[in-house]
Design a protein around this motif. Structure first.
Motif, PDB file in Angstrom:
ATOM      1  N   TYR A  67       7.473  33.899  -7.195  1.00 29.19           N
ATOM      2  CA  TYR A  67       7.827  34.443  -5.881  1.00 29.19           C
ATOM      3  C   TYR A  67       6.831  33.982  -4.823  1.00 29.19           C
ATOM      4  O   TYR A  67       5.698  33.598  -5.123  1.00 29.19           O
ATOM      5  CB  TYR A  67       7.854  35.973  -5.918  1.00 29.19           C
ATOM      6  CG  TYR A  67       6.497  36.615  -6.122  1.00 29.19           C
ATOM      7  CD1 TYR A  67       5.755  37.095  -5.043  1.00 29.19           C
ATOM      8  CD2 TYR A  67       5.940  36.732  -7.390  1.00 29.19           C
ATOM      9  CE1 TYR A  67       4.500  37.666  -5.227  1.00 29.19           C
ATOM     10  CE2 TYR A  67       4.698  37.296  -7.584  1.00 29.19           C
ATOM     11  CZ  TYR A  67       3.979  37.766  -6.502  1.00 29.19           C
ATOM     12  OH  TYR A  67       2.730  38.315  -6.696  1.00 29.19           O
ATOM     13  N   SER A  86      11.439  36.830  -4.246  1.00 33.75           N
ATOM     14  CA  SER A  86      11.723  36.149  -5.498  1.00 33.75           C
ATOM     15  C   SER A  86      12.326  34.769  -5.246  1.00 33.75           C
ATOM     16  O   SER A  86      13.203  34.609  -4.399  1.00 33.75           O
ATOM     17  CB  SER A  86      12.699  36.982  -6.332  1.00 33.75           C
ATOM     18  OG  SER A  86      13.159  36.232  -7.443  1.00 33.75           O
ATOM     19  N   PRO A  93       9.485  40.779  -9.078  1.00 29.05           N
ATOM     20  CA  PRO A  93       8.989  39.954 -10.178  1.00 29.05           C
ATOM     21  C   PRO A  93       7.934  40.689 -11.009  1.00 29.05           C
ATOM     22  O   PRO A  93       7.218  41.560 -10.526  1.00 29.05           O
ATOM     23  CB  PRO A  93       8.366  38.748  -9.466  1.00 29.05           C
ATOM     24  CG  PRO A  93       8.932  38.767  -8.081  1.00 29.05           C
ATOM     25  CD  PRO A  93       9.155  40.206  -7.765  1.00 29.05           C
TER      26      PRO A  93
END
Length: 295
Positions: free
Chosen positions: A19, A23, A140
């Motif tokens: 990221y 993302s 993430p």
């Protein structure tokens, strides 16, 4: 023809968790993940963002027309459990069809869905369609440096109880500017270094203590995460220092390893010099030329 190669599960995990501001899964030319298993298996559960392969009446893979394969950096296919390029099966068939359309090798996930979902069950889903907004908002996980042992990330990830639970994290190395009470609630042991992300800051004095802390937890099969505010500079320098000491990596080898795990890592220039000094101390000579542009 770009060819096809086998691909480790930990590398797919890290690709899924790259990221910048958001993302990277939201980038149209970043990743195409194809599940070559039967439709009923895919519908029951699949890796996040994967699309199910379609086959014609004669069993030939139908190349999706809505994907510009030539411009996509990572094209990854998987079936249930492929382990070798010498096997026959849907993942191999799919990859062979896609070879002609890509500039990059087609990546075949070793162990397929069975292995990946066993290691990372939290990255499996039944969701099929995503909007751009949904892809941008995916949170993430920390990248995996040593499979199942060492992770690297940012403060937001370190203070996310679900991430700590999913990765079974019991020990944290904190080089951010903050220290949350959440760590006590999560029953995590935290080693905290109050060091600024500045070229004048002395991170070198922390290397030995950090190494001992991580060693003590890895020896009891406890996974560890190193994190800083943004997960880019301080934590990547500390992680390199650990690899250089414990795996006897040169600075260049440690740098390349961390960069493969997290593409936007970047220790500041002061930390790079300190890592060069650490290379001298750990292996007895300066092997890496930090005057090269890469550093």
């Amino acid at each position: 023809m770009a060819g096809k190669v086998l691909f480790e599960t930990t590398k797919l995990y890290n690709i899924l968790n790259q990221y910048g501001r958001q993302s990277r899964l939201a980038e149209s030319n970043y990743l195409c993940l194809i599940d070559a298993r039967p439709a009923e298996s895919y519908t029951f559960s699949h890796i996040i963002t994967a699309r199910n392969a379609k086959w014609d009446s004669e069993g030939w893979f139908i190349t999706p027309t809505d994907v510009e394969f030539e411009s996509i950096r990572y094209i990854i296919v998987y079936d249930s459990s492929t382990h070798s390029l010498l096997e026959s099966g849907p993942a191999i068939d799919c990859a062979e069809s896609l070879e002609k359309a890509s500039r990059f090798p087609i990546l075949i996930l070793i162990g397929g869905y069975e292995k990946f979902s066993a290691l990372y069950p939290f990255l499996s889903t039944q969701k099929i369609l995503y909007t751009i907004r949904e892809l941008e908002s995916i949170k993430p996980y920390p990248v995996e440096i040593l499979p199942g042992q060492l992770y690297m990330g940012d403060y937001m990830q370190a203070t996310n109880p679900q991430i700590l639970k999913d990765l079974k994290l019991k020990a944290l190395v904190n080089v951010s500017d903050e220290c949350s009470l959440m760590f006590k609630k999560a029953n995590c042991t935290v080693l905290h270094f109050r060091i600024a992300d500045s070229v004048e800051a002395d991170l070198f004095v922390s290397f030995e203590r950090m190494r001992g802390f991580i060693d003590s937890h890895l020896s009891t099969s406890s996974s560890v995460m190193i994190f800083s505010n943004h997960g880019i500079s301080r934590c990547s320098a500390l992680t390199m220092a650990f690899l250089m000491h414990n795996l006897k990596y040169t600075l260049k080898e440690a740098w390349n390893h961390i960069q493969q795990c997290k593409a936007n890592m970047r220790p500041n220039r002061g930390f790079v010099q300190q890592l060069s000094n650490w290379e001298l101390q750990t292996i007895g000579q300066r092997v890496t030329d930090i005057s090269e542009p890469n550093y």
